[in-house]
Design a protein around this motif. Sequence first.
Motif, PDB file in Angstrom:
ATOM      1  N   THR A 542      -3.913  -3.400 -13.886  1.00 45.81           N
ATOM      2  CA  THR A 542      -2.670  -3.687 -13.157  1.00 45.81           C
ATOM      3  C   THR A 542      -2.189  -2.446 -12.420  1.00 45.81           C
ATOM      4  O   THR A 542      -1.680  -2.536 -11.301  1.00 45.81           O
ATOM      5  N   GLU A 543      -2.377  -1.270 -13.012  1.00 46.69           N
ATOM      6  CA  GLU A 543      -1.986  -0.027 -12.352  1.00 46.69           C
ATOM      7  C   GLU A 543      -2.814   0.203 -11.091  1.00 46.69           C
ATOM      8  O   GLU A 543      -2.295   0.635 -10.054  1.00 46.69           O
ATOM      9  N   THR A 544      -4.095  -0.099 -11.159  1.00 48.63           N
ATOM     10  CA  THR A 544      -4.955   0.052  -9.983  1.00 48.63           C
ATOM     11  C   THR A 544      -4.488  -0.850  -8.856  1.00 48.63           C
ATOM     12  O   THR A 544      -4.386  -0.420  -7.700  1.00 48.63           O
ATOM     13  N   TYR A 545      -4.196  -2.107  -9.179  1.00 43.15           N
ATOM     14  CA  TYR A 545      -3.689  -3.019  -8.153  1.00 43.15           C
ATOM     15  C   TYR A 545      -2.389  -2.502  -7.551  1.00 43.15           C
ATOM     16  O   TYR A 545      -2.233  -2.442  -6.324  1.00 43.15           O
ATOM     17  N   SER A 546      -1.422  -2.138  -8.384  1.00 41.57           N
ATOM     18  CA  SER A 546      -0.115  -1.727  -7.876  1.00 41.57           C
ATOM     19  C   SER A 546      -0.218  -0.478  -7.022  1.00 41.57           C
ATOM     20  O   SER A 546       0.475  -0.347  -6.002  1.00 41.57           O
ATOM     21  N   SER A 547      -1.074   0.438  -7.410  1.00 42.23           N
ATOM     22  CA  SER A 547      -1.250   1.667  -6.637  1.00 42.23           C
ATOM     23  C   SER A 547      -1.865   1.378  -5.269  1.00 42.23           C
ATOM     24  O   SER A 547      -1.410   1.895  -4.245  1.00 42.23           O
ATOM     25  N   VAL A 548      -2.908   0.543  -5.249  1.00 41.03           N
ATOM     26  CA  VAL A 548      -3.529   0.178  -3.972  1.00 41.03           C
ATOM     27  C   VAL A 548      -2.529  -0.566  -3.087  1.00 41.03           C
ATOM     28  O   VAL A 548      -2.432  -0.325  -1.887  1.00 41.03           O
ATOM     29  N   LEU A 549      -1.766  -1.478  -3.684  1.00 42.21           N
ATOM     30  CA  LEU A 549      -0.770  -2.231  -2.926  1.00 42.21           C
ATOM     31  C   LEU A 549       0.285  -1.305  -2.338  1.00 42.21           C
ATOM     32  O   LEU A 549       0.630  -1.410  -1.155  1.00 42.21           O
ATOM     33  N   HIS A 550       0.811  -0.403  -3.150  1.00 42.84           N
ATOM     34  CA  HIS A 550       1.883   0.482  -2.684  1.00 42.84           C
ATOM     35  C   HIS A 550       1.422   1.336  -1.507  1.00 42.84           C
ATOM     36  O   HIS A 550       2.116   1.437  -0.483  1.00 42.84           O
ATOM     37  N   GLN A 551       0.251   1.929  -1.639  1.00 47.19           N
ATOM     38  CA  GLN A 551      -0.239   2.748  -0.544  1.00 47.19           C
ATOM     39  C   GLN A 551      -0.629   1.885   0.648  1.00 47.19           C
ATOM     40  O   GLN A 551      -0.521   2.306   1.800  1.00 47.19           O
ATOM     41  N   GLY A 552      -1.082   0.663   0.364  1.00 40.02           N
ATOM     42  CA  GLY A 552      -1.403  -0.246   1.457  1.00 40.02           C
ATOM     43  C   GLY A 552      -0.188  -0.641   2.267  1.00 40.02           C
ATOM     44  O   GLY A 552      -0.272  -0.842   3.485  1.00 40.02           O
ATOM     45  N   LEU A 553       0.974  -0.777   1.615  1.00 41.04           N
ATOM     46  CA  LEU A 553       2.201  -1.098   2.341  1.00 41.04           C
ATOM     47  C   LEU A 553       2.560   0.007   3.332  1.00 41.04           C
ATOM     48  O   LEU A 553       2.928  -0.262   4.488  1.00 41.04           O
ATOM     49  N   ALA A 554       2.485   1.259   2.875  1.00 40.80           N
ATOM     50  CA  ALA A 554       2.790   2.379   3.767  1.00 40.80           C
ATOM     51  C   ALA A 554       1.758   2.489   4.875  1.00 40.80           C
ATOM     52  O   ALA A 554       2.097   2.712   6.040  1.00 40.80           O
ATOM     53  N   GLU A 555       0.494   2.326   4.511  1.00 42.06           N
ATOM     54  CA  GLU A 555      -0.581   2.366   5.502  1.00 42.06           C
ATOM     55  C   GLU A 555      -0.406   1.277   6.555  1.00 42.06           C
ATOM     56  O   GLU A 555      -0.616   1.510   7.751  1.00 42.06           O
ATOM     57  N   ASN A 556      -0.010   0.096   6.112  1.00 36.68           N
ATOM     58  CA  ASN A 556       0.113  -1.032   7.022  1.00 36.68           C
ATOM     59  C   ASN A 556       1.133  -0.763   8.116  1.00 36.68           C
ATOM     60  O   ASN A 556       0.880  -1.012   9.305  1.00 36.68           O
ATOM     61  N   GLN A 557       2.283  -0.243   7.741  1.00 37.25           N
ATOM     62  CA  GLN A 557       3.320   0.021   8.728  1.00 37.25           C
ATOM     63  C   GLN A 557       2.861   1.072   9.727  1.00 37.25           C
ATOM     64  O   GLN A 557       3.028   0.919  10.944  1.00 37.25           O
ATOM     65  N   LEU A 558       2.262   2.146   9.221  1.00 42.91           N
ATOM     66  CA  LEU A 558       1.819   3.232  10.090  1.00 42.91           C
ATOM     67  C   LEU A 558       0.730   2.769  11.042  1.00 42.91           C
ATOM     68  O   LEU A 558       0.819   2.972  12.261  1.00 42.91           O
ATOM     69  N   LEU A 559      -0.306   2.122  10.505  1.00 39.62           N
ATOM     70  CA  LEU A 559      -1.434   1.742  11.350  1.00 39.62           C
ATOM     71  C   LEU A 559      -1.091   0.582  12.278  1.00 39.62           C
ATOM     72  O   LEU A 559      -1.556   0.545  13.412  1.00 39.62           O
ATOM     73  N   PHE A 560      -0.303  -0.359  11.796  1.00 33.13           N
ATOM     74  CA  PHE A 560       0.034  -1.484  12.659  1.00 33.13           C
ATOM     75  C   PHE A 560       0.799  -0.997  13.885  1.00 33.13           C
ATOM     76  O   PHE A 560       0.491  -1.377  15.018  1.00 33.13           O
TER      77      PHE A 560
END
Length: 854
Positions: A542-560
Amino acid sequence: VSQVNIGPGVYSFRNPVQFLNPGLREGRDAQHETDAVLKYFVRHPNTAPFLARKMIQRFGTSNPSPTYVQAVAMAFTDGVFSTGGNDFGDYRYGSMEALVAAIVLNEEATSVLLDSDPSAGSLREPLLKVIGFLKSMEFSIKPETPELRLYDMQQRIGQMAHNTPNVFNFYLPEYSAPGHIKAASLTSPEAQVMNGPTLTALINGQFSLVEMGLNRCYGGFGDYMTWNSNCNNVRRGDYPDIVYNRGSLTYSPPDISSASTVVDDLVLLITAGRLHPEAKAVLEYAYTDLGGITAVQKLAMTLPEFHATGLVNSKASLRPEASPPVPSSEGYKAIVFLNLSGGADTFNMFVPHSGCTGKDMYQEYKDVRTVLALDNSTLLQIDASGSGQICNTFGLHPNLGSLQSLYNAGDLLYVSNIGVLQEYADKSNWRDKTDDTSLFAHNTQQSEIQLMDIYEQQAGRGVAGRCLDVLSSHGFKVNALSTKGATEALRASVTPLIVVPSAELYEKIDPMSSDIYNDPNTLINKIKDLNTATNLGSSLFTETYSSVLHQGLAENQLLFDSLQSVTVDTTFPTTNIGKQFKTVSQMMKTKDARGVDRDVFYVEQGGYDTHSNLNALFNTQTEQLNAAVDAFVEEMKIQGIWNESITVVAATEFSRTLTTNTGAGSDHAWGSNIFAFGGAIAGKQVLGTYPDDLKFESGPLIINNRGIVLPTTPYDALWNGVAQWFGVTDNSDLDVVLPNRNSFAGNLFTSETLYGITTTSSPTVSMAPVASPPPSSAVSESTMPSNSPTPDMDIIDFEWEIPGSSGIPTQTVLIGSTVKFNWIGDHNLFISTDGSCNGDLLEVGTETGITYTF
């Protein structure tokens, strides 16, 4: 009959069963022999434990205990599994009923106590999450829809039934996600397809499903039912008579008057009741204040307990946000790792033509390759007269005009007979000299060319990932970007991985909320509340998922935001490899927004496993590759970064046999002829050594009668020079990037060989406290102390003079670093993985000059 005994029976070996009569061949005998071989494999003692472990992984336990595997294997071989007075199976070897019963009824699968074990359980497969959500939320299909269809699932979420990207499944069973799982020496196969873009697509698809049913709007998994309708108008109900979806969710909670009851019932259905207390409060708020049951359904499918089994032990604090990226003062450079996967027949890419010493090498090539040989008159000639090769002129495949032009312009070089080498070998000892790898196997050799760590001295990190980690430790701002998922070449300890399948398909997360709420980040903020930082003892999955999700949210805004503002001036082909090179070109235009000065991109062209019909298939492959390279080079020149900033390094897991098989194809072999190109490359040369004899009988490098060529140049040699150009110049750093390079000392290419430049020691851009890395969908390694050996690294000396100060200085430290702490006055030193003072207290006192290895 097939058991051969030697002497008095002390030694024996099994002779292969042979039914075929050489004098009278019959189809019946071939069938009997094939049946005997299959029976031998099925009953091999390794078969049962192999199947047991793989099947257990698919039923929800990524790291089963040896006892669990043994119990399942015995059920398979005995044909029965007994428990509670019930027998499952038919008492025959290979009973799948017994095997499945042993998996699902074993106490490791049924004990709720194991939910509290951080290493127990697994991540869930993406397609199973979608199907499970559809079932638990009572999806009802429309009468006019004959069947349920989900679109582009493999491309978007990384998995779709009957659509595996290759023969090795969607992910490798031994894959280990970087971070806590890798640090614990565990596996997490499903993590290989879990990254920012795939989680974004999964969330968008299920948000759309909740709000609008199964259709295409807002990233839905269905198709467009009404092509001329506006999705926002349809969502608001402006067209009540239009059938705009294939079905919808019909779930209704038993008691809608109580938010607590609604949340409990819904969570019971989608996570088997697993829910950490802080999350329940968030879901209850969503029910009362954010839109009722639809808001709860949306947020519930972002719970860590939905994406992985295990329990969450959460902190009250949010995960820290990434700082805006700021580039260093260094100029920009980028490497593109071009993987010609499948084992490209590079001896038909690069062919001896004329001007050969002592013999007609083209005629020898033609005699050996027979029906596979290319016509000499069609080859695109290149001059290799200054390269010390057997021939002065070589020919490229007739479809590779772009490569010929780059070579003639001095921007491309070839490396002949390169391959995976453990150490130098010859025709007599090559088996003994390759005992740490498995030659000729796609999966192993793909790992070798991407990891380039044959003795696993830097286990878990790829060659490009290690290169970026080293540069990051010297203050460079680096990114690893893949157009083909979480690839091994880019695996790193501290360098995040960004996966961008294409700029056009890069989705903005939750595009619907801007039409529903005043604040478009309303649900995103709640998703962060559901995935807060965790304490020790929380599930690693669950920690792996949450960590990937959290960084993915920040990445998504920047890259989009960045990708919306960039366009390319070149028309790229619409082939898969053309789209990937276009995406790389677009990402390079975002380098300033990403704040980087070093990028490594990964692109892959599959389809080179040409066991039959080689020439026709190869024509298609080379034509597509040529067009993509041509467009990419043109775009790099337009962007003004071609001359000094770009290097494309090609690789393939192995080349193919020189002789043909019965299907007019070629089979797995070894040595290859590979190219590298870029404006800074000192091209128009052929490095390595092309074999001077292609015949098995006399050729010292032809190890069997199928024409397998023993390579004479390791991939380490090529990457040594590339890494130096990229900025890795200290020998200790190069030993980290290429752990086996000293096995080939004296024969490594340097930056002077490849680029005509001499490099000095690695520059130190800045030794100020390191800013947070750019956002990414990867999980970074923990920064907890380790007692394991560390690579040679410079001691970093920080002087913190803070007597009487109320501020708390912080320093990001890389795993493998040795840090000397100097200070004045009393101090507390914390080790933390979340940027706060909630970590372990490591030292208290006034002593200065203490050194720690992390």
